[in-house]
Design a protein around this motif. Sequence first.
Motif, PDB file in Angstrom:
ATOM      1  N   LYS A   1      32.386  33.838  48.619  1.00  0.00           N
ATOM      2  CA  LYS A   1      33.375  34.881  48.342  1.00  0.00           C
ATOM      3  C   LYS A   1      34.650  34.285  47.756  1.00  0.00           C
TER       4      LYS A   1
ATOM      5  N   ALA B   1      36.289  35.035  44.110  1.00  0.00           N
ATOM      6  CA  ALA B   1      37.667  35.523  43.984  1.00  0.00           C
ATOM      7  C   ALA B   1      38.505  34.628  43.075  1.00  0.00           C
TER       8      ALA B   1
ATOM      9  N   GLU C   1      34.417  42.661  51.821  1.00  0.00           N
ATOM     10  CA  GLU C   1      35.244  43.726  52.375  1.00  0.00           C
ATOM     11  C   GLU C   1      34.468  45.028  52.455  1.00  0.00           C
TER      12      GLU C   1
ATOM     13  N   GLN D   1      35.204  40.364  39.277  1.00  0.00           N
ATOM     14  CA  GLN D   1      36.577  40.827  39.079  1.00  0.00           C
ATOM     15  C   GLN D   1      36.743  42.199  39.714  1.00  0.00           C
ATOM     16  N   GLY D   2      37.715  42.333  40.613  1.00  0.00           N
ATOM     17  CA  GLY D   2      37.941  43.611  41.276  1.00  0.00           C
ATOM     18  C   GLY D   2      38.712  44.574  40.395  1.00  0.00           C
TER      19      GLY D   2
ATOM     20  N   ARG E   1      40.577  48.936  40.251  1.00  0.00           N
ATOM     21  CA  ARG E   1      40.635  50.363  40.582  1.00  0.00           C
ATOM     22  C   ARG E   1      40.581  51.139  39.280  1.00  0.00           C
TER      23      ARG E   1
ATOM     24  N   SER F   1      35.141  52.954  42.120  1.00  0.00           N
ATOM     25  CA  SER F   1      36.505  52.460  41.929  1.00  0.00           C
ATOM     26  C   SER F   1      37.500  53.583  41.680  1.00  0.00           C
TER      27      SER F   1
ATOM     28  N   THR G   1      39.570  50.531  45.733  1.00  0.00           N
ATOM     29  CA  THR G   1      39.710  49.311  44.958  1.00  0.00           C
ATOM     30  C   THR G   1      38.537  48.382  45.270  1.00  0.00           C
TER      31      THR G   1
ATOM     32  N   LYS H   1      36.761  44.823  45.390  1.00  0.00           N
ATOM     33  CA  LYS H   1      37.272  43.475  45.610  1.00  0.00           C
ATOM     34  C   LYS H   1      36.189  42.445  45.286  1.00  0.00           C
TER      35      LYS H   1
ATOM     36  N   ASP I   1      32.559  42.184  47.024  1.00  0.00           N
ATOM     37  CA  ASP I   1      32.000  43.462  47.470  1.00  0.00           C
ATOM     38  C   ASP I   1      30.585  43.614  46.923  1.00  0.00           C
TER      39      ASP I   1
END
Length: 286
Positions: free
Chosen positions: A37, A41, A74, A138-139, A141, A233, A237, A239, A242
Motif C-alpha cells: 500500500k 501511495a 481504506e 492514484q486516488g 474524487r 468517486s 474519495t 485512496k 483501495d
Amino acid sequence: MRLLSYLLDGEPRYGAAVQGGVVDLTKRIGRDYSDVKALIAANALADAQEAVAGQKPDYTLDKLVLLPPVLAPEKLWCIGVNYAERNAEYKDNSDLPKYPSLFVRSMSSMTGSGQPIEKPKVSDQLDYEGELVIVIGQGGRHIAREKAWSHIFGMTLCNEGTIRDWLRHGKFNVTQGKNFDRSGSIGPWIVTADELDPRGPHDITTRVNGEVRQQDTTERLMFPFDFLISYLSTFATLKPGDMIVTGTPTGAGARFDPPRWLKVGDVVEVESSRIGVLRNTVAAES
C-alpha cells in the motif's frame, strides 16, 4: 510486475513474484515503503522494478504464507449483480439495474491464496463467488470516466465467500453474510497495469474440486471498470490501495437446485488467464 504480501517467520513482508519464486522487496526498499500500500501511495513502482531487476528469488512460493496483496486498504468495495443474466437469477421480474449494487467488506473477512477459508459453525450455506478486483493507484474524487483507467494500479482476484442464510438478517443490507471472518480470499498477487491492461477483456473462471461452476468475461459487465471508478468517486474519495471487487458471474452454489454449498475439504479456484489462480481449501471454523 506481480506484487504480493506474505508472512515469513510470522512477520509480514512483501515482494515480487518472478520465475522460480519471490524477490523480497522488504529488505531492498522497505526502508522507504513499508508495504505494498505504501509503495502504491508513493507511486514507486519504478523503484520496485529497479530493485527486482537481475535478482534471483529469495524464496520459493511454497515456503511462504500468502496474505491479501494489500493488507489494509481504506476501502474494500464489492459490486453485486454486474454480469449479464445475473439479474435474471433472482427471478423477481425486476428491470435491469440503473446503478450498481454496492456493499463493503472488512479485511478480517479475507485471507490469502493457499490459506483455508472457513465454514462457520452457525451455517451450512457457505458459497463461492469468483471475481476480478481492481486496485486503485492514484486516488481522487469526482474522477471522470474517460480518465478512470489511469487510476488503476493493477488487478487481482477474489473469492467473495458468502454465508447465504445470513444475507437477509437485516431489512435492507447484506453486510452480515458478507463479513464472516476468513470466509473469503484475495490474491495471489497484484498484476500491475503496465503488464496487464485493465481495459481487457479479462476472463474469469471459478472451479470447485476441479469442476467449472462459473465462467465469463468482462465484455459482459453491465457496469465496467471505468464506470465503477467514476461512480464510486462521486461520493467517496478513492485512496491508493483501495480495492473494488467487481462482481461475480452466474453459477454460484445458491443458484443450483438443490443448492450446492461448500463443504469442509472442498478446493475453490478462481482463475483469470493473465492474472493467475487464487486457490483455497474449505476448513471448519475452529
